[in-house]
Write a protein that holds these residues in place. Structure first.
Motif, PDB file in Angstrom:
ATOM      1  N   GLU A 182       0.833  -1.207   0.000  1.00 45.93           N
ATOM      2  CA  GLU A 182       0.000   0.000   0.000  1.00 45.93           C
ATOM      3  C   GLU A 182       0.868   1.257   0.000  1.00 45.93           C
ATOM      4  OE1 GLU A 182      -2.952  -0.197  -0.748  1.00 45.93           O
ATOM      5  OE2 GLU A 182      -3.262  -2.325  -0.359  1.00 45.93           O
ATOM      6  N   LEU A 235       2.320   1.709  -3.492  1.00 44.56           N
ATOM      7  CA  LEU A 235       1.290   2.195  -4.423  1.00 44.56           C
ATOM      8  C   LEU A 235       0.975   3.664  -4.165  1.00 44.56           C
ATOM      9  CD1 LEU A 235      -1.198  -0.808  -4.694  1.00 44.56           C
ATOM     10  CD2 LEU A 235       0.315   0.079  -6.467  1.00 44.56           C
ATOM     11  N   ARG A 256       3.362   5.880  -5.768  1.00 48.60           N
ATOM     12  CA  ARG A 256       3.277   5.884  -7.236  1.00 48.60           C
ATOM     13  C   ARG A 256       2.029   6.600  -7.742  1.00 48.60           C
ATOM     14  NH1 ARG A 256       5.009  -0.330  -8.581  1.00 48.60           N
ATOM     15  NH2 ARG A 256       7.066  -0.194  -7.640  1.00 48.60           N
ATOM     16  N   ASN A 257       1.156   6.996  -6.815  1.00 50.15           N
ATOM     17  CA  ASN A 257      -0.073   7.663  -7.236  1.00 50.15           C
ATOM     18  C   ASN A 257       0.153   9.170  -7.248  1.00 50.15           C
ATOM     19  OD1 ASN A 257      -2.662   8.729  -7.551  1.00 50.15           O
ATOM     20  ND2 ASN A 257      -3.585   6.938  -6.580  1.00 50.15           N
ATOM     21  N   ASP A 305      -7.234   5.470  -1.984  1.00 52.23           N
ATOM     22  CA  ASP A 305      -6.409   4.658  -2.870  1.00 52.23           C
ATOM     23  C   ASP A 305      -6.313   3.217  -2.375  1.00 52.23           C
ATOM     24  OD1 ASP A 305      -4.824   4.565  -5.224  1.00 52.23           O
ATOM     25  OD2 ASP A 305      -3.049   4.364  -3.975  1.00 52.23           O
ATOM     26  N   ARG A 315     -10.383   2.152  -3.919  1.00 52.91           N
ATOM     27  CA  ARG A 315     -10.006   1.794  -5.295  1.00 52.91           C
ATOM     28  C   ARG A 315     -10.132   0.282  -5.509  1.00 52.91           C
ATOM     29  NH1 ARG A 315      -5.550  -0.335  -6.314  1.00 52.91           N
ATOM     30  NH2 ARG A 315      -4.571   0.561  -4.486  1.00 52.91           N
TER      31      ARG A 315
END
Lengths: 233, 310
Positions: A11, A14, A17-18, A73, A77
């Motif tokens: 998590e 990620l 990277r968002n 996210d 998501r």
């Protein structure tokens, strides 16, 4: 415990990277403290302890909002795209999945909150010409109270996002944020000496934060696989 | 013990009955096709088997265990839903490594390399999955589903949304995996051709009930209802030939079929005798072809051409 690290680590990667979420978080981390700095200085005069109290009061709502941003996210998501259904079929328990995601949300949210606090302190120091960074209670607040409240809010928001449908989540997300902020303001108002930073205020916030973490765990324990699957859009 | 046992399974949503007394079994090592129109309750059945939904009534077991309450048992089960369970913002390798962590696999690197080679994605292993085509994502999804060497894998509409080439690739992959990994495959599909090609047994679900449940060979009549189509050199001979055929004791029925005759045999080994009888009666035969009903015909018979959704 190994799976907890696997989930939390993923998590966090990620989140990093968002780009859109990072930009939103960074804007909020800078804009909100700079705008608040003028109000804190005007309200506190030149008293360093009162200014430290003002900074402490800002950091928890910032942390909660950061948690909300990163929860979208990590929890929402995967529910929206259906990936959560596959994750629920792994040997990882639902509680462990929730814990891993909550930690994976809380860590970047805490880092962004510390950046925000640094900007706040720098802005206030520049405006008021006072150094508040060495206030021990403020440092304690940033090191212990803020992360506990971020974990509690991320856990509760995450559990709600797992359990509720998309429309309910849009409404409840904001209700939870404002609910948390209302609780913080209420606790600071009822604390002896009123708003500001003091050992009593920090103690009350610590106890309330730990109670909220326990409540988040209890709430997450009530969420079922069936509830999650039936609310996948 | 069967790999999957379903007894008297029922489930309703908001008063609407989705499953009503569904029963079937899947043996170990079988490739099982679960057929039905959209909305028939196929995905609901899979979700109940996987422990994601509770049954309203009845019992389900996968590998003799209840996946709803047995976290460890889920380590022996693989699953592929329509979304593949992958993150677009991670590479193929990172996605598989994540699931390897969730399944507490030790030293998964070699297994990941093997599977990426098997599904033809070794050269794209470090690319973000978001850059993959739908077919590539599905292949990676299959690799993810079997990464931990499950004893049974549930594939929910694996060919859905794929072009014919990709469908064939996925179909070949399922056959290869079933053979190579020796796992039970539960294939949820409405691609009848796909199911007929790769499944050993099927159940047809419609209106919340099982309408047919048997091996593909039995259902299509290849075993119990053998039939041959005889094409005559002169189509005008059909009436005369039909008269001869109907006198034969091993023929259950005979109907005109294009230029020839479609004969249902009561004895699977009687085709040579049928040919001998026709030639002996002076008829010239152009072609004799063993025929069977397609799964599509069986499906339409049980479900209806309109779909017959629940």
């Amino acid at each position: 415990m190994k799976t907890l690290g696997v989930i939390a680590g993923r998590e966090m990667r990620l989140a990093l990277r968002n780009r859109s979420i990072l930009i939103t978080a960074a804007i909020f981390a800078i804009w909100f403290p700079v705008m608040s700095a003028f109000g804190v200085v005007a309200g506190a005069g030149g008293d360093a302890a009162t200014i430290a109290g003002g900074i402490a009061a800002i950091t928890i709502p910032v942390g909660i909002f950061m948690g909300y941003i990163f929860c979208a996210d990590a929890f929402l998501r995967e529910k929206r795209d259906g990936t959560i259904e596959t994750l629920l079929c792994t040997p990882v328990s639902l509680r462990r999945l929730w814990e891993g995601k909550a930690i994976g949300v809380a860590v970047p949210a805490y880092v962004m909150t510390l950046i925000s606090a640094t900007v706040t302190i720098a802005a206030i120091s520049t405006i008021a010409g006072i150094t508040v960074v060495t206030e021990p209670l403020l440092l304690l607040h940033l090191a212990t109270i803020v992360p506990v409240w971020i974990v509690a809010s991320a856990g509760l928001i995450g559990a709600a996002q797992l359990a509720l449908g998309m429309r309910e989540n849009q409404i409840l997300g904001f209700l939870l944020i404002f609910g948390f902020i209302f609780i913080i303001i209420g606790l600071q108002e009822v604390a002896p000496g009123g708003p500001g930073i003091s050992p009593v205020t920090e103690g009350i916030l610590a106890v309330a934060g730990i109670a909220l973490v326990a409540f988040a765990r209890f709430t997450a324990g009530r969420v079922t696989r069936e509830r999650i699957v039936l609310t996948i859009p | 013990m069967n790999a999957v046992e379903v007894r008297g399974l029922s489930r309703s949503f908001d008063g609407r009955e989705i499953l009503n007394g569904v029963s079937f079994t899947v043996g170990h090592g079988e490739v099982f096709g679960y057929l039905g129109p959209n909305g028939a309750g196929k995905t609901t059945t899979i979700r109940i088997l996987l422990g994601l939904l509770k049954p309203g009534a009845g019992e389900v077991q996968v590998l003799g265990r209840d996946l709803a309450t047995d976290d460890d048992a889920r380590a022996k089960v693989g699953v592929l839903f329509e979304n593949n369970g992958l993150s677009d913002r991670m590479s193929a390798t990172a996605n598989l490594a994540y699931y390897a962590g969730l399944y507490s696999m030790d030293e998964p690197a070699e297994r990941i390399d093997d599977l990426l080679a098997l599904v033809g994605l070794a050269d794209r292993r470090d690319d973000l999955v978001g850059t993959y085509s739908t077919g590539m994502k599905r292949r990676l999804g299959i690799a993810r589903a079997i990464l931990h060497r499950p004893e049974i894998v549930f594939l929910d509409e694996p060919s859905s949304g794929l072009d014919p080439g990709a469908q064939r690739m996925v179909r070949d992959l399922i056959v290869e995996l079933s053979r190579r990994e020796e796992m039970t495959v539960f294939l949820n599909s409405h691609h009848l051709d796909e199911v007929q090609r790769i499944c050993s047994s099927v159940a047809i679900l419609a209106g919340g009930r099982i309408r047919a449940f048997d091996s593909v060979a039995n259902l299509t009549g290849a075993r119990d209802r053998p039939a041959v189509t005889v094409t005559l050199a002169d189509p005008d001979d059909r009436a005369g030939a039909s008269g001869v055929i109907e006198t034969l004791p091993f023929v259950a029925g005979c109907e005109p079929d294009g230029r020839g005759l479609h004969c249902t045999l009561s004895d699977p080994g009687a085709t040579p005798d049928l040919i001998t009888a026709l030639v002996g009666a002076g008829f010239r035969i152009e072609e004799v072809r063993r025929s069977s009903r397609s799964l599509e015909e069986i499906y339409i018979e049980h479900v209806g051409s309109a779909g017959g959704g629940a």
